[in-house]
Motif scaffolding. Structure first.
Motif, PDB file in Angstrom:
ATOM      1  N   UNK A 201       0.807  -1.222   0.000  1.00  0.00           N
ATOM      2  CA  UNK A 201       0.000   0.000   0.000  1.00  0.00           C
ATOM      3  C   UNK A 201       0.841   1.275   0.000  1.00  0.00           C
ATOM      4  N   UNK A 202       2.167   1.128   0.243  1.00  0.00           N
ATOM      5  CA  UNK A 202       3.063   2.290   0.319  1.00  0.00           C
ATOM      6  C   UNK A 202       2.676   3.254   1.451  1.00  0.00           C
ATOM      7  N   UNK A 203       1.971   2.719   2.457  1.00  0.00           N
ATOM      8  CA  UNK A 203       1.544   3.528   3.596  1.00  0.00           C
ATOM      9  C   UNK A 203       2.475   3.263   4.771  1.00  0.00           C
ATOM     10  N   UNK A 204       2.861   4.320   5.481  1.00  0.00           N
ATOM     11  CA  UNK A 204       3.730   4.165   6.641  1.00  0.00           C
ATOM     12  C   UNK A 204       2.961   3.545   7.805  1.00  0.00           C
ATOM     13  N   UNK A 205       3.579   2.563   8.425  1.00  0.00           N
ATOM     14  CA  UNK A 205       2.966   1.870   9.553  1.00  0.00           C
ATOM     15  C   UNK A 205       3.931   1.861  10.729  1.00  0.00           C
ATOM     16  N   UNK A 206       3.403   2.031  11.940  1.00  0.00           N
ATOM     17  CA  UNK A 206       4.249   2.073  13.130  1.00  0.00           C
ATOM     18  C   UNK A 206       4.956   0.740  13.333  1.00  0.00           C
ATOM     19  N   UNK A 207       6.237   0.804  13.690  1.00  0.00           N
ATOM     20  CA  UNK A 207       7.001  -0.399  14.029  1.00  0.00           C
ATOM     21  C   UNK A 207       6.799  -0.783  15.490  1.00  0.00           C
ATOM     22  N   UNK A 208       5.958  -0.010  16.206  1.00  0.00           N
ATOM     23  CA  UNK A 208       5.659  -0.249  17.620  1.00  0.00           C
ATOM     24  C   UNK A 208       6.934  -0.211  18.464  1.00  0.00           C
ATOM     25  N   UNK A 209       7.838   0.654  18.028  1.00  0.00           N
ATOM     26  CA  UNK A 209       9.121   0.816  18.717  1.00  0.00           C
ATOM     27  C   UNK A 209       9.496   2.287  18.669  1.00  0.00           C
ATOM     28  N   UNK A 210       9.986   2.818  19.780  1.00  0.00           N
ATOM     29  CA  UNK A 210      10.333   4.232  19.828  1.00  0.00           C
ATOM     30  C   UNK A 210      11.569   4.483  20.660  1.00  0.00           C
ATOM     31  N   UNK A 211      12.062   5.728  20.581  1.00  0.00           N
ATOM     32  CA  UNK A 211      13.247   6.142  21.341  1.00  0.00           C
ATOM     33  C   UNK A 211      12.923   7.447  22.051  1.00  0.00           C
ATOM     34  N   UNK A 212      13.467   7.587  23.244  1.00  0.00           N
ATOM     35  CA  UNK A 212      13.344   8.846  23.972  1.00  0.00           C
ATOM     36  C   UNK A 212      14.666   9.099  24.694  1.00  0.00           C
ATOM     37  N   UNK A 213      15.123  10.344  24.644  1.00  0.00           N
ATOM     38  CA  UNK A 213      16.402  10.688  25.254  1.00  0.00           C
ATOM     39  C   UNK A 213      16.219  11.845  26.229  1.00  0.00           C
ATOM     40  N   UNK A 214      16.854  11.730  27.388  1.00  0.00           N
ATOM     41  CA  UNK A 214      16.801  12.747  28.425  1.00  0.00           C
ATOM     42  C   UNK A 214      18.172  13.398  28.583  1.00  0.00           C
ATOM     43  N   UNK A 215      18.197  14.538  29.228  1.00  0.00           N
ATOM     44  CA  UNK A 215      19.486  15.192  29.496  1.00  0.00           C
ATOM     45  C   UNK A 215      20.204  14.523  30.665  1.00  0.00           C
ATOM     46  N   UNK A 216      19.448  13.932  31.598  1.00  0.00           N
ATOM     47  CA  UNK A 216      20.049  13.343  32.799  1.00  0.00           C
ATOM     48  C   UNK A 216      19.852  11.833  32.837  1.00  0.00           C
ATOM     49  N   UNK A 217      20.906  11.135  33.261  1.00  0.00           N
ATOM     50  CA  UNK A 217      20.849   9.675  33.386  1.00  0.00           C
ATOM     51  C   UNK A 217      19.836   9.252  34.443  1.00  0.00           C
ATOM     52  N   UNK A 218      19.737  10.025  35.531  1.00  0.00           N
ATOM     53  CA  UNK A 218      18.824   9.672  36.610  1.00  0.00           C
ATOM     54  C   UNK A 218      17.377   9.619  36.125  1.00  0.00           C
ATOM     55  N   UNK A 219      17.009  10.537  35.252  1.00  0.00           N
ATOM     56  CA  UNK A 219      15.643  10.537  34.725  1.00  0.00           C
ATOM     57  C   UNK A 219      15.427   9.353  33.776  1.00  0.00           C
ATOM     58  N   UNK A 220      16.445   9.014  33.006  1.00  0.00           N
ATOM     59  CA  UNK A 220      16.324   7.897  32.066  1.00  0.00           C
ATOM     60  C   UNK A 220      16.136   6.581  32.812  1.00  0.00           C
ATOM     61  N   UNK A 221      16.949   6.347  33.831  1.00  0.00           N
ATOM     62  CA  UNK A 221      16.851   5.074  34.547  1.00  0.00           C
ATOM     63  C   UNK A 221      15.568   5.009  35.381  1.00  0.00           C
TER      64      UNK A 221
END
Length: 309
Positions: A201-221
């Motif tokens: 269909x040439x339509x974009x579909x979510x891979x159900x996977x994402x990334x998020x990045x924080x400035x601080x390690x403490x917030x990430x963990x």
């Protein structure tokens, strides 16, 4: 004891540690700023033999001789506690052996791993179990490459709902951190969801996977430990799989160099446009004064002719 999950209770840790001997005390270390559990604890045994067995069990697990120690499905580290002099002596010994720190952050590679046979693995769907094992195997395979390292601030989240947007993902992660640390002000530097194109269909579909990045390690963990394997986040049979992202040093260097070239080109283009604009303005002001000078000359000529008549 370190890497204890933030959701663990004192009795959970004590129950695991009693396998090596009678525990006389178990103290959970609280964070001075948030006044909440920091993920570290001190366990004291009635006899020194119990402490030695616990520390040896962790050493054997690292060597692959036995299963790794875990509480509620989260892997943890167990070492003999040291006094101030002992800590200094150990630090000096480490410095003598090597001056190279863990630049690849390999200590975070097991963060987020859930043992399917543990208490935290109970109720996990077969699909989630396979996805976790596959993700963990892929991570270990990537880390065989010395150019790969574990990010301290960037998370990869799997099992996202197919209709989730990056705005919703950002809000979910920030909310999870603030639930744990109410005074925290997490700053997100990047948030994206991966898509793939349907070949038919040439339509974009979510891979159900994402990334998020924080400035601080403490917030990430904190985000990882609050969302990972949480049955209440999405669906009980489809829990978030959260782990620290694997980065490629060479790829990041190329991205940095490309951004620097683009920045330099933009600055050069801006300076060139400013120079051209200044030349046009100067030429325009010169052309405007010429008719006035000519008109003034004509007026003077007319005055002289009138006097002669």
């Amino acid at each position: 004891v370190s890497h204890v999950p933030l959701s663990a209770y004192k009795m959970d840790l004590q129950r695991v540690m009693e396998a090596f001997g009678q525990v006389s005390s178990c103290r959970m270390v609280m964070d001075k700023q948030t006044r909440k559990f920091s993920g570290k604890a001190f366990v004291e045994y009635a006899k020194a033999a119990g402490a030695r067995r616990a520390a040896q069990a962790h050493a054997d697990a690292k060597a692959g001789k036995r299963e790794k120690l875990s509480v509620n499905g989260h892997l943890m580290n167990v070492y003999s506690a040291l006094n101030r002099n002992g800590i200094q002596d150990l630090s000096d010994q480490i410095k003598k052996k090597t001056n190279r720190p863990d630049k690849r952050n390999l200590y975070l590679a097991d963060e987020g791993y859930i043992d399917p046979q543990s208490g935290a693995g109970q109720g996990m769907s077969e699909g989630d179990q396979k996805a976790r094992e596959r993700s963990h195997s892929e991570k270990l395979e990537k880390l065989k490459n010395p150019n790969m390292f574990v990010s301290t601030t960037r998370l990869m989240i799997r099992n996202l709902p197919s209709d989730m947007t990056k705005g919703q993902l950002r809000a979910l992660c920030v909310k999870a951190i603030r639930e744990r640390a109410t005074k925290a002000r997490p700053k997100v530097t990047q948030c994206k969801i991966m898509y793939h194109e349907n070949p038919n269909t040439k339509v974009l579909k979510s891979s159900e996977r994402g990334f998020i990045e924080f400035t601080d390690h403490e917030h990430a963990i904190c985000c990882l430990r609050m969302l990972n394997n949480n049955p209440n986040t999405f669906k009980r049979n489809r829990r978030p799989i959260v782990e620290f992202a694997i980065e490629n040093t060479l790829a990041l260097q190329k991205q940095r160099q490309r951004r620097e070239r683009e920045k330099a080109a933009a600055a050069e283009k801006k300076a060139e446009a400013k120079t051209k604009g200044g030349k046009r303005e100067k030429r325009g002001s010169k052309e405007e004064t010429e008719p006035d000078a000519e008109g003034g000359a004509k007026k003077k000529k007319r005055r002289k002719e009138g006097k002669g008549n």
